[in-house]
Design a protein around this motif. Structure first.
Motif, PDB file in Angstrom:
ATOM      1  N   LEU A 104     -34.361  -8.835 -15.874  1.00  0.00           N
ATOM      2  CA  LEU A 104     -33.346  -8.562 -16.885  1.00  0.00           C
ATOM      3  C   LEU A 104     -34.003  -8.241 -18.231  1.00  0.00           C
ATOM      4  CD1 LEU A 104     -30.151  -8.717 -17.154  1.00  0.00           C
ATOM      5  CD2 LEU A 104     -30.572 -10.847 -18.357  1.00  0.00           C
ATOM      6  N   ALA A 119     -21.241 -10.784 -17.613  1.00  0.00           N
ATOM      7  CA  ALA A 119     -21.608 -10.615 -16.206  1.00  0.00           C
ATOM      8  C   ALA A 119     -21.759 -11.974 -15.530  1.00  0.00           C
ATOM      9  CB  ALA A 119     -22.908  -9.828 -16.095  1.00  0.00           C
ATOM     10  N   ALA A 144     -24.937  -5.445 -11.151  1.00  0.00           N
ATOM     11  CA  ALA A 144     -26.119  -4.836 -11.777  1.00  0.00           C
ATOM     12  C   ALA A 144     -26.932  -5.875 -12.530  1.00  0.00           C
ATOM     13  CB  ALA A 144     -25.687  -3.717 -12.725  1.00  0.00           C
ATOM     14  N   LEU A 145     -26.266  -6.712 -13.303  1.00  0.00           N
ATOM     15  CA  LEU A 145     -27.028  -7.636 -14.142  1.00  0.00           C
ATOM     16  C   LEU A 145     -27.435  -8.913 -13.417  1.00  0.00           C
ATOM     17  CD1 LEU A 145     -25.430  -7.322 -17.680  1.00  0.00           C
ATOM     18  CD2 LEU A 145     -27.376  -6.132 -16.699  1.00  0.00           C
ATOM     19  N   VAL A 146     -26.693  -9.321 -12.403  1.00  0.00           N
ATOM     20  CA  VAL A 146     -27.038 -10.584 -11.742  1.00  0.00           C
ATOM     21  C   VAL A 146     -27.729 -10.359 -10.397  1.00  0.00           C
ATOM     22  CG1 VAL A 146     -26.118 -12.754 -10.804  1.00  0.00           C
ATOM     23  CG2 VAL A 146     -25.217 -11.843 -12.941  1.00  0.00           C
ATOM     24  N   LEU A 176     -12.032  -8.844 -17.823  1.00  0.00           N
ATOM     25  CA  LEU A 176     -12.611  -8.280 -16.602  1.00  0.00           C
ATOM     26  C   LEU A 176     -12.372  -9.181 -15.389  1.00  0.00           C
ATOM     27  CD1 LEU A 176     -15.984  -6.760 -17.874  1.00  0.00           C
ATOM     28  CD2 LEU A 176     -13.826  -5.615 -17.455  1.00  0.00           C
ATOM     29  N   LYS A 213       0.821  -1.208   0.000  1.00  0.00           N
ATOM     30  CA  LYS A 213       0.000   0.000   0.000  1.00  0.00           C
ATOM     31  C   LYS A 213       0.852   1.254   0.000  1.00  0.00           C
ATOM     32  CE  LYS A 213      -4.547  -1.214   0.977  1.00  0.00           C
ATOM     33  NZ  LYS A 213      -5.183  -1.949   2.064  1.00  0.00           N
ATOM     34  N   ILE A 269     -33.042 -14.629 -12.635  1.00  0.00           N
ATOM     35  CA  ILE A 269     -32.829 -13.208 -12.925  1.00  0.00           C
ATOM     36  C   ILE A 269     -33.464 -12.772 -14.241  1.00  0.00           C
ATOM     37  CG2 ILE A 269     -30.667 -13.234 -11.649  1.00  0.00           C
ATOM     38  CD1 ILE A 269     -29.172 -13.155 -14.257  1.00  0.00           C
ATOM     39  N   LEU A 313       1.956   2.363  -3.343  1.00  0.00           N
ATOM     40  CA  LEU A 313       0.977   2.707  -4.375  1.00  0.00           C
ATOM     41  C   LEU A 313       0.812   4.207  -4.511  1.00  0.00           C
ATOM     42  CD1 LEU A 313      -1.793   0.065  -3.660  1.00  0.00           C
ATOM     43  CD2 LEU A 313      -0.006   0.019  -5.406  1.00  0.00           C
ATOM     44  N   THR A 364      -6.378   3.160 -10.506  1.00  0.00           N
ATOM     45  CA  THR A 364      -6.368   2.033 -11.449  1.00  0.00           C
ATOM     46  C   THR A 364      -6.970   0.800 -10.798  1.00  0.00           C
ATOM     47  OG1 THR A 364      -4.237   2.898 -12.155  1.00  0.00           O
ATOM     48  CG2 THR A 364      -4.918   0.795 -13.100  1.00  0.00           C
ATOM     49  N   LEU A 365      -6.507   0.516  -9.570  1.00  0.00           N
ATOM     50  CA  LEU A 365      -7.002  -0.667  -8.875  1.00  0.00           C
ATOM     51  C   LEU A 365      -8.497  -0.580  -8.633  1.00  0.00           C
ATOM     52  CD1 LEU A 365      -4.286  -1.504  -6.205  1.00  0.00           C
ATOM     53  CD2 LEU A 365      -5.040  -2.924  -8.111  1.00  0.00           C
ATOM     54  N   PRO A 388     -15.824  -4.426 -13.329  1.00  0.00           N
ATOM     55  CA  PRO A 388     -16.434  -5.762 -13.445  1.00  0.00           C
ATOM     56  C   PRO A 388     -17.479  -6.022 -12.359  1.00  0.00           C
ATOM     57  CG  PRO A 388     -14.037  -5.907 -13.538  1.00  0.00           C
ATOM     58  CD  PRO A 388     -14.369  -4.506 -13.174  1.00  0.00           C
ATOM     59  N   THR A 389     -17.190  -5.516 -11.155  1.00  0.00           N
ATOM     60  CA  THR A 389     -18.140  -5.743 -10.064  1.00  0.00           C
ATOM     61  C   THR A 389     -19.472  -5.058 -10.353  1.00  0.00           C
ATOM     62  OG1 THR A 389     -16.249  -5.803  -8.579  1.00  0.00           O
ATOM     63  CG2 THR A 389     -18.418  -5.643  -7.571  1.00  0.00           C
ATOM     64  N   LEU A 415     -20.767  -4.338 -13.230  1.00  0.00           N
ATOM     65  CA  LEU A 415     -21.475  -5.069 -14.287  1.00  0.00           C
ATOM     66  C   LEU A 415     -22.132  -6.328 -13.730  1.00  0.00           C
ATOM     67  CD1 LEU A 415     -22.031  -5.267 -17.383  1.00  0.00           C
ATOM     68  CD2 LEU A 415     -20.025  -6.749 -17.507  1.00  0.00           C
ATOM     69  N   HIS A 416     -21.356  -7.080 -12.963  1.00  0.00           N
ATOM     70  CA  HIS A 416     -21.876  -8.340 -12.425  1.00  0.00           C
ATOM     71  C   HIS A 416     -23.034  -8.088 -11.460  1.00  0.00           C
ATOM     72  CE1 HIS A 416     -21.768 -12.498 -11.011  1.00  0.00           C
ATOM     73  NE2 HIS A 416     -21.855 -12.018  -9.786  1.00  0.00           N
ATOM     74  N   MET A 453     -10.173  -1.328 -11.839  1.00  0.00           N
ATOM     75  CA  MET A 453     -10.004  -2.727 -12.236  1.00  0.00           C
ATOM     76  C   MET A 453     -10.966  -3.645 -11.492  1.00  0.00           C
ATOM     77  SD  MET A 453      -5.872  -3.045 -12.507  1.00  0.00           S
ATOM     78  CE  MET A 453      -5.745  -4.709 -13.113  1.00  0.00           C
ATOM     79  N   ALA A 454     -11.149  -3.376 -10.220  1.00  0.00           N
ATOM     80  CA  ALA A 454     -12.071  -4.220  -9.463  1.00  0.00           C
ATOM     81  C   ALA A 454     -13.507  -3.706  -9.596  1.00  0.00           C
ATOM     82  CB  ALA A 454     -11.668  -4.257  -8.000  1.00  0.00           C
ATOM     83  N   VAL A 511       0.711  -0.366 -11.090  1.00  0.00           N
ATOM     84  CA  VAL A 511      -0.044  -1.601 -10.896  1.00  0.00           C
ATOM     85  C   VAL A 511      -0.553  -2.150 -12.217  1.00  0.00           C
ATOM     86  CG1 VAL A 511      -0.745  -1.313  -8.509  1.00  0.00           C
ATOM     87  CG2 VAL A 511      -2.138  -0.306 -10.315  1.00  0.00           C
ATOM     88  N   MET A 568      -8.906  -9.000 -14.021  1.00  0.00           N
ATOM     89  CA  MET A 568      -8.631  -7.777 -13.242  1.00  0.00           C
ATOM     90  C   MET A 568      -9.146  -7.918 -11.814  1.00  0.00           C
ATOM     91  SD  MET A 568      -8.908  -4.568 -15.816  1.00  0.00           S
ATOM     92  CE  MET A 568     -10.649  -4.520 -16.040  1.00  0.00           C
ATOM     93  N   VAL A 569     -10.351  -8.464 -11.679  1.00  0.00           N
ATOM     94  CA  VAL A 569     -10.889  -8.677 -10.337  1.00  0.00           C
ATOM     95  C   VAL A 569      -9.996  -9.647  -9.571  1.00  0.00           C
ATOM     96  CG1 VAL A 569     -12.826  -9.595  -9.015  1.00  0.00           C
ATOM     97  CG2 VAL A 569     -13.253  -8.252 -11.051  1.00  0.00           C
ATOM     98  N   ASP A 580      -2.165   4.620  -9.038  1.00  0.00           N
ATOM     99  CA  ASP A 580      -2.281   3.177  -8.855  1.00  0.00           C
ATOM    100  C   ASP A 580      -3.580   2.812  -8.142  1.00  0.00           C
ATOM    101  OD1 ASP A 580       0.024   2.464 -10.110  1.00  0.00           O
ATOM    102  OD2 ASP A 580       1.255   2.468  -8.303  1.00  0.00           O
ATOM    103  N   PHE A 619     -19.299 -12.925  -6.637  1.00  0.00           N
ATOM    104  CA  PHE A 619     -19.118 -13.372  -8.020  1.00  0.00           C
ATOM    105  C   PHE A 619     -19.460 -14.852  -8.179  1.00  0.00           C
ATOM    106  CE2 PHE A 619     -16.803  -9.464  -8.801  1.00  0.00           C
ATOM    107  CZ  PHE A 619     -17.009  -9.257 -10.142  1.00  0.00           C
ATOM    108  N   TYR A 654      -6.863  -8.017  -8.378  1.00  0.00           N
ATOM    109  CA  TYR A 654      -7.132  -7.139  -7.240  1.00  0.00           C
ATOM    110  C   TYR A 654      -7.261  -7.941  -5.941  1.00  0.00           C
ATOM    111  CZ  TYR A 654      -9.531  -3.639  -4.407  1.00  0.00           C
ATOM    112  OH  TYR A 654      -9.893  -2.774  -3.425  1.00  0.00           O
TER     113      TYR A 654
END
Lengths: 331, 294
Positions: free
Chosen positions: B134, B165, A61-63, B96, A37, B130, A40, A47-48, A55-56, A58-59, A51-52, B197, B99-100, A44, B119, B103
């Motif tokens: 959706l 997703a 929201a849609l799931v 994607l 840490k 869902i 960083l 960016t991190l 995707p989170t 998107l996942h 990066m996390a 990073v 990247m997760v 950085d 996830f 992290y």
């Protein structure tokens, strides 16, 4: 192949000892994350975060947002036309579902049958095939490929292939047993006493190959010296399997059980292609889908069925994840 | 895989071994029977089978049904549709989720369990849980000019998004396990030297993950190619359908000619079979690596 072993056996990861378990990260003595840490830069960190974060978002929201929305909508009636037409109705959808829908309880029953059938027939068969193929025999790859081929194909394609087998007048079975003339038909697809079993044979056809591969991977992790010791002790093949091999397959069995339950709950494509979930083959997944692509758009009602499906799934998913992640934590 | 074979040595054929081979060969043949039957039906003209019955000796075998299914139903178009969906979906999912995984496996250890739980659990849900909201959401979101329909509904973009997703849950879990097994001195040293990073991720960690990525890519390609459900509900015009759901239409159109439908179904399966035979190792290791996937 090394990755396979990492996943199935959960060996202690070499670096894990220096990684603090989550939850104890506040302890100042943990040098690794802190060392990281401090190094960083602001960029950085940004960016991190992205990066996390992306995707989170998107996942989730849609799931997850949609899963939660299913729960909320299950207590309403809505025809989908405008948000102002959403009406809160409490438990009415569930009441109607449990008490009046003639398809609901058969669907629940069929989902259960689906699971029981898969666990009783193709799963042991897959295990049996795996044990035979694990004997380092010639042509092992060829046999393996034959049993595994259905797993690679789309359920929709499998549905079409099996229809050629089951078709009343042109199908393989009726042609072979001479039941392909009008009046003598055995209607494998249309008869509500038969069609579920006919589809389950097709589903098992695919499932056995899948289970075989999982067990083959599991068997590779069995220490050969165990086997040797067992045969030195004079155990026969069955005794060795029962007392030595099978107990060491425990992690694989857990995975197999979870995969099978989830497959049983997700079952959809095959039935949809076969007969659209007509009488005798109803499933919860089919009922939900029919509420969307059918003529009637009863969103609240469809969501109530989805919630039932969600609750059953969570009963399986939650304990499985807890045990998986507990192992991760201690690793 | 083959190393153990060498150390164990091959036992000379014993009666039990021969019996086992007979059994396995018989079982394998029985296993392939539905596919061989479909192939046999597809190679015979409908006229002949309707006259002589399906279980009969062929007058002639030909690939006519295959060429007809291919040309009459515009399968090239649907194959292209599938490519438009599957290629970006596989690449984006890997990008994607890696990247997760990067992290949670290298930096924030406090959220890693929670994030991975979210996830992984999401990926285990049945799709029907869902789909209703959706579907509504996809109808609601206007993106004029980007898709033909002006909405996420009935567009390749919409399918790509849900595939990404949904599948990234599983990939993030697998990749984070994989990345954790890489020595952390690698990244630490680079960080001390002042690497960003992003560089750590892109130039150090990602190249080392190649085997896992290859396995996942094979698996994802086959899963996404084989998808039937999302396309069935989220695509309405035949024009936009990927190959598997287009097959459903084909069978509705030509249901009087099962031989043609058989040919179409087998054609649909060919790309996955090619991928499987070419990348068998990756496929099988991917499957067992992510054995928690339904």
């Amino acid at each position: 192949m090394t990755t396979t072993e990492t996943r199935t056996d959960h060996p202690a990861i070499p670096e894990a000892s220096t990684v603090p378990p989550p939850g104890s990260a506040h302890v100042p003595a943990q040098k690794v994350p802190h060392g990281h840490k401090r190094l960083l830069t602001r960029r950085d960190r940004l960016t991190l975060g992205l990066m996390a974060g992306l995707p989170t978002i998107l996942h989730v929201a849609l799931v997850w947002v949609t899963a939660l929305a299913s729960i909320a909508l299950a207590f309403t009636t809505w025809d989908g036309i405008g948000f102002d037409r959403i009406q809160w109705v409490g438990l009415q959808n569930f009441k109607e579902l449990f008490e009046q829908n003639p398809q609901f309880w058969p669907a629940v029953q069929h989902n259960v049958i689906w699971f029981v059938a898969l666990i009783l027939v193709p799963t042991p068969l897959g295990l049996f095939l795996a044990v035979q193929l694990d004997k380092k025999i010639r042509f092992s790859r060829v046999y393996q490929t034959a049993f595994f081929l259905p797993v690679v194909m789309s359920m929709a394609v499998i549905g079409f292939v099996w229809q050629l087998v089951y078709n009343p007048d042109t199908g393989l079975i009726n042609s072979l047993i001479g039941a392909n003339e009008p009046g003598t038909y055995i209607d494998w697809i249309g008869d509500p006493d038969l069609n579920l079993w006919a589809i389950l044979i097709a589903a098992s056809w695919r499932h056995a190959g899948y289970m075989m591969i999982l067990y083959l991977a599991g068997l590779k992790g069995v220490d050969p010296s165990l086997r040797e010791a067992s045969s030195l002790d004079g155990a026969n093949e069955w005794q060795t399997f029962k007392n030595v091999i099978f107990p060491t397959l425990r992690p694989t069995n857990t995975v197999v059980l979870v995969v099978t339950i989830i497959e049983a709950l997700r079952a959809f494509d095959l039935v949809y292609v076969f007969n659209g979930g007509a009488e005798g083959t109803e499933l919860l997944s089919i009922l939900v889908t029919n509420n969307i692509i059918g003529e009637s758009s009863r969103i609240g009602y469809g969501s109530a069925i989805a919630v039932v499906l969600l609750l059953i799934s969570l009963v399986v998913i939650i304990p499985y994840l807890i045990s998986t992640f507990r192992k991760e934590r201690s690793a | 895989m083959s190393t153990t074979v060498v150390t164990q040595g091959r036992t000379p054929p014993r009666p039990a071994r021969i019996l086992l081979h007979v059994f396995l060969a018989g079982a394998a043949l029985a296993w392939l029977a539905p596919l061989l039957w479909a192939l046999y039906a597809a190679m015979r003209p409908y006229g002949e089978t309707s006259e002589k019955g399906y279980v009969s000796w062929p007058d002639k075998l030909s690939l006519d049904n295959f060429t007809n299914a291919f040309t009459q139903s515009d399968m090239t178009h649907y194959f292209v549709n599938t490519l438009i969906i599957a290629v970006p979906a596989v690449l984006l999912t890997l990008f994607l989720s890696s990247m997760v995984a990067f992290y949670v496996s290298r930096f924030d250890f406090r959220v890693n369990i929670f994030l991975l739980l979210v996830f992984t659990a999401g990926n285990l849900l049945p799709q029907q849980v869902i789909i209703t909201p959706l579907y509504r959401l996809y109808l609601l979101i206007d993106i004029p000019g980007i898709t033909m329909s002006g909405k996420l509904y009935d567009s390749a973009l919409g399918l790509v998004l849900i595939h990404v997703a949904f599948q990234s849950g599983f990939c993030a879990f697998v990749l984070s396990n994989y990345m954790r097994s890489l020595p952390h001195e690698l990244t630490e040293a680079a960080l001390v030297d002042g690497a960003s990073v992003w560089r750590l991720y892109w130039q150090i960690v990602l190249p080392l993950c190649r085997p896992a990525m290859a396995a996942l890519a094979t698996l994802l390609s086959i899963w996404i190619y084989n998808d039937f459900f999302w396309a069935l509900v989220l695509i309405s015009t035949g024009e936009n359908m990927p190959i598997t759901s287009a097959l459903n239409n084909l069978s509705g159109q030509y249901f009087t000619d099962p031989n043609l439908v058989a040919a179409g179904a087998l054609l649909t399966a060919i790309p996955t079979l090619i991928v499987y035979f070419a990348l068998q190792r990756q496929f099988v290791s991917g499957l067992t690596l992510g054995a928690n996937k339904g």
